[in-house]
Write a protein that holds these residues in place. Structure first.
Motif, mmCIF file in Angstrom:
data_model
loop_
_atom_site.group_PDB
_atom_site.id
_atom_site.type_symbol
_atom_site.label_atom_id
_atom_site.label_comp_id
_atom_site.label_asym_id
_atom_site.label_seq_id
_atom_site.Cartn_x
_atom_site.Cartn_y
_atom_site.Cartn_z
ATOM 1 N N SER A 1 -145.827 -70.864 -92.822
ATOM 2 C CA SER A 1 -146.546 -69.647 -93.202
ATOM 3 C C SER A 1 -147.380 -69.114 -92.049
ATOM 4 O O SER A 1 -147.452 -67.902 -91.828
ATOM 5 C CB SER A 1 -147.438 -69.920 -94.421
ATOM 6 N N VAL B 1 -139.836 -63.689 -93.916
ATOM 7 C CA VAL B 1 -140.121 -64.209 -95.247
ATOM 8 C C VAL B 1 -138.818 -64.445 -96.010
ATOM 9 O O VAL B 1 -138.653 -65.472 -96.680
ATOM 10 C CB VAL B 1 -141.040 -63.244 -96.025
ATOM 11 N N THR C 1 -152.914 -66.369 -101.623
ATOM 12 C CA THR C 1 -152.195 -65.099 -101.558
ATOM 13 C C THR C 1 -153.095 -63.917 -101.903
ATOM 14 O O THR C 1 -153.058 -62.872 -101.249
ATOM 15 C CB THR C 1 -150.980 -65.138 -102.506
ATOM 16 N N TRP D 1 -151.813 -69.235 -105.351
ATOM 17 C CA TRP D 1 -152.157 -67.862 -105.734
ATOM 18 C C TRP D 1 -153.530 -67.457 -105.189
ATOM 19 O O TRP D 1 -153.743 -66.297 -104.825
ATOM 20 C CB TRP D 1 -152.130 -67.718 -107.252
ATOM 21 N N THR E 1 -143.555 -71.544 -101.867
ATOM 22 C CA THR E 1 -142.876 -70.405 -102.479
ATOM 23 C C THR E 1 -143.842 -69.266 -102.779
ATOM 24 O O THR E 1 -143.561 -68.098 -102.492
ATOM 25 C CB THR E 1 -142.178 -70.843 -103.781
ATOM 26 N N LEU F 1 -137.641 -68.148 -97.379
ATOM 27 C CA LEU F 1 -137.340 -68.486 -98.768
ATOM 28 C C LEU F 1 -135.909 -69.000 -98.922
ATOM 29 O O LEU F 1 -135.643 -69.898 -99.733
ATOM 30 C CB LEU F 1 -137.551 -67.249 -99.648
ATOM 31 N N THR G 1 -141.148 -59.171 -92.849
ATOM 32 C CA THR G 1 -140.330 -59.092 -94.060
ATOM 33 C C THR G 1 -139.027 -59.876 -93.893
ATOM 34 O O THR G 1 -138.608 -60.621 -94.791
ATOM 35 C CB THR G 1 -140.014 -57.631 -94.403
ATOM 36 N N TYR H 1 -144.886 -65.180 -100.157
ATOM 37 C CA TYR H 1 -144.896 -63.773 -100.560
ATOM 38 C C TYR H 1 -146.131 -63.032 -100.026
ATOM 39 O O TYR H 1 -146.110 -61.812 -99.863
ATOM 40 C CB TYR H 1 -144.850 -63.656 -102.087
#
Length: 462
Positions: free
Chosen positions: A62, A111, A202, A199, A140, A115, A108, A144
Motif C-alpha cells: 500500500s 491498485v 481508508t 476502514w 483488500t 488486487l 488506479t 481501495y
C-alpha cells in the motif's frame, strides 16, 4: 499575499526560515507517526500482536502505491520551487496539473494489479501462517483508499513548495486524527476487528484528499489550474519522472527490504519475530519525525534559492539543516537507548483471557526487542548528513546523484548486509545490518555533498 509567501523563501534569514518551514512539517510528521504508533497500539491491544504483524506485511504494497503519488509530488515540487524562484508561474501551474493527471492514472492501474495478485503478494511479503488471513482482510480494504493516499502525498509536497507549510501540516494531521477516531469507533465500539482497522485507515485517506482539494480550489493557493493544465506535457513528464524516480526507487527499495526482512525473520523466529520488526518499524517512522521534518522544511528553501541562483543561501541552508537535524537526532537516540522495553510494552496487550499463543508471542517480543532496538538506532546521531545530503540533490533537480545517494543506504549496503550477516550471526546479524548501512551511507553522502558545495555552490561575490 500568496506570492509574497513563496518569495519569502529567498529573502528571510535561513535559520528563521528553516524553523518556520520545518516546525509545521515536523508537527505534521509527528501526528502522522503518532497515528501509526497509536494505531498499532490499538490493534495490538484490541486485536492482538499477530494483527500488528499482518499490517506490517501489507504496508509495503500500500505504501509503494501511495509513494507513487509522493514521487510525482516531490519530482513536481522540485520543478515548482525552482520555477517560482525564477518567477516562471506558468511552468509551475502546468507542472501541478500534470502531477494530478499522472497520480490518478498510475495509482488506479496499480491498485487494480494489486488486487488481482493479492494471493501472491501477501505470502511474498511474509504473510504466512496465522498472519495470512488478517493480512488479506486488511489489504483488500486499504487498497481501495490508496489512490486517495497518493493524492494526499502529491498535494502535500506541492503545498510545501508554495511556501505554505502550515497548510501542509494540516493535510498531514487530518488523516491521522480521522484514523484514530475511526479506530475507536470501528474496533473498540463496533468490534469489527481487522475490517475496522482497515476502514479506519481508508476513511483517513479520503478526509485528507478532500482537504487537499479544498486548499487548491480556494484562494489560499497561487496555483490556479485550468483544464489545459491537465493535458500531459512530455518535457514536464520527463522532468517529473527523473526526479520522482528517486523517491519511487527509495520506496521500492523499502518494500523490498520489508519483503526480505519479514521472510528472514519469519524463518528465524516465526510470527513473533515479525512482530518485533513491526514494532521497530513503527518506531523508525515515529522517533525520527523531527529529523524528517527538518529535511522536508529544507527542500523548498534549497530549491527556491538554487533556482534564484542565490548559492550562498543554499550553502547556509545545508549547514543549518544538518546542524538542527543532528541535534534532534541525538535527543532521539538518548530516548531510544534508555527505554526500549518500556516502548515495546505499549504495543502488547495485557488483557485477561488471551490465548497461550498470544501470551507466548508477547513474551518473545519483550525478550528480543531491547537489543534489536538499540542496534537498529545505534547510528541515529549521524543520519542527518545522509538525509539532508540526498534531499539537497533532489531539491536542485540533479536526479542521478539524488538517486544514487537515496539508494545507497538500503539498496547498496543494507540489502546485501541482511542477505549475508544472518547466515553467520543469525538474528544479531539482522539488527547489526542497520547501523553498518547507516555509517557507510553517511560516509558516501558526505563525500558527494562536500564536492558539490566546493565546486558548484560558489558564493555570488566570488
Amino acid at each position: 499575499m500568496a506570492k509574497v509567501s513563496s518569495e519569502q523563501l529567498g529573502s528571510e534569514p535561513i535559520g528563521k526560515l528553516l524553523v518556520k518551514q520545518a516546525l509545521p512539517a515536523s508537527i505534521g510528521i509527528l501526528v502522522m507517526s503518532l497515528n501509526i504508533l497509536v494505531d498499532s497500539i490499538f490493534v495490538g491491544n484490541w486485536i492482538g500482536s499477530i494483527a500488528i504483524a499482518a499490517i506490517n506485511v501489507v504496508l509495503p504494497v500500500s505504501f509503494f502505491i501511495g509513494a507513487l503519488g509522493m514521487a510525482i509530488g516531490i519530482g513536481g515540487a522540485s520543478i515548482i520551487s525552482r520555477a517560482l524562484g525564477a518567477d516562471n508561474h506558468a511552468k509551475a501551474i502546468k507542472t501541478f496539473g500534470n502531477q494530478i493527471t499522472l497520480t490518478l492514472l498510475i495509482t488506479t492501474v496499480m491498485v487494480a494489479l494489486g488486487l488481482y495478485y493479492i494471493d501472491v503478494l501477501i505470502p511474498a511479503f511474509g504473510g504466512k501462517g496465522t498472519i495470512f488471513e488478517p493480512a488479506k482482510i486488511y489489504y483488500t480494504i486499504v487498497l481501495y483508499g490508496v489512490p486517495f493516499l497518493a493524492l494526499c502525498m502529491m498535494g502535500n509536497t506541492v503545498i510545501r513548495a508554495e511556501g505554505k507549510p502550515k497548510f501542509a501540516m494540516i493535510a498531514m494531521i487530518i488523516p491521522s486524527v480521522g484514523n484514530l477516531l475511526m479506530d475507536y469507533i470501528f474496533i473498540y465500539i463496533f468490534d469489527w476487528g481487522m475490517e475496522g482497522a482497515a476502514w479506519a485507515t481508508t476513511v483517513g485517506y479520503v478526509l485528507c484528499a478532500a482537504y487537499v482539494f479544498y486548499f487548491f480550489l480556494s484562494k489560499k493557493s497561487e496555483l490556479k489550474l485550468s483544464p489545459a493544465c491537465f493535458r500531459l506535457d512530455l518535457p514536464i513528464i520527463k522532468e517529473i519522472g527523473s526526479l520522482g524516480f528517486v523517491t519511487l526507487s527509495r520506496q521500492a527499495t523499502t518494500s523490498v527490504v520489508y519483503l526480505l526482512m519479514n521472510n528472514i525473520l519469519f524463518g528465524l523466529g516465526g510470527e513473533a519475530m515479525v512482530a518485533v520488526y513491526a514494532i521497530i518499524g513503527r518506531m523508525l517512522m515515529f522517533a525520527l519525525f523531527p529529523v524528517f521534518g527538518v529535511t522536508q522544511g529544507f527542500l523548498p528553501i534549497a530549491g527556491f534559492n538554487y533556482g534564484a541562483k542565490k548559492y550562498q543561501r543554499v550553502r547556509e541552508s545545508i549547514n543549518t539543516a544538518i546542524k538542527y537535524a543532528s541535534l534532534l537526532a541525538a535527543v532521539v537516540f538518548i530516548g531510544l537507548m534508555s527505554f526500549p522495553q518500556e516502548i515495546a510494552s505499549l504495543f502488547l496487550s495485557d488483557r485477561a483471557g488471551q490465548s497461550a499463543h498470544d501470551l507466548a508471542a508477547n513474551a518473545y517480543v519483550l525478550e528480543h526487542i531491547p537489543l534489536a532496538m538499540r542496534l537498529v538506532f545505534a547510528a541515529t546521531p549521524i543520519i542527518a548528513l545522509q538525509l539532508i545530503g540526498a534531499a539537497y540533490f533532489q531539491a536542485i533537480g540533479k536526479a542521478v546523484p539524488a538517486l544514487l545517494l537515496t539508494l545507497s543506504r538500503q539498496g547498496f549496503f543494507f540489502i546485501p548486509l541482511i542477505l549475508i550477516l544472518p547466515n553467520y550471526m543469525g538474528e544479531l546479524g539482522v539488527w547489526l545490518s542497520f547501523p553498518v548501512a547507516d555509517v557507510l551511507a553517511t560516509i558516501v553522502t558526505g563525500f558527494y555533498l562536500r564536492n558539490e558545495i566546493k565546486n558548484t555552490l560558489v558564493p555570488e561575490e566570488a
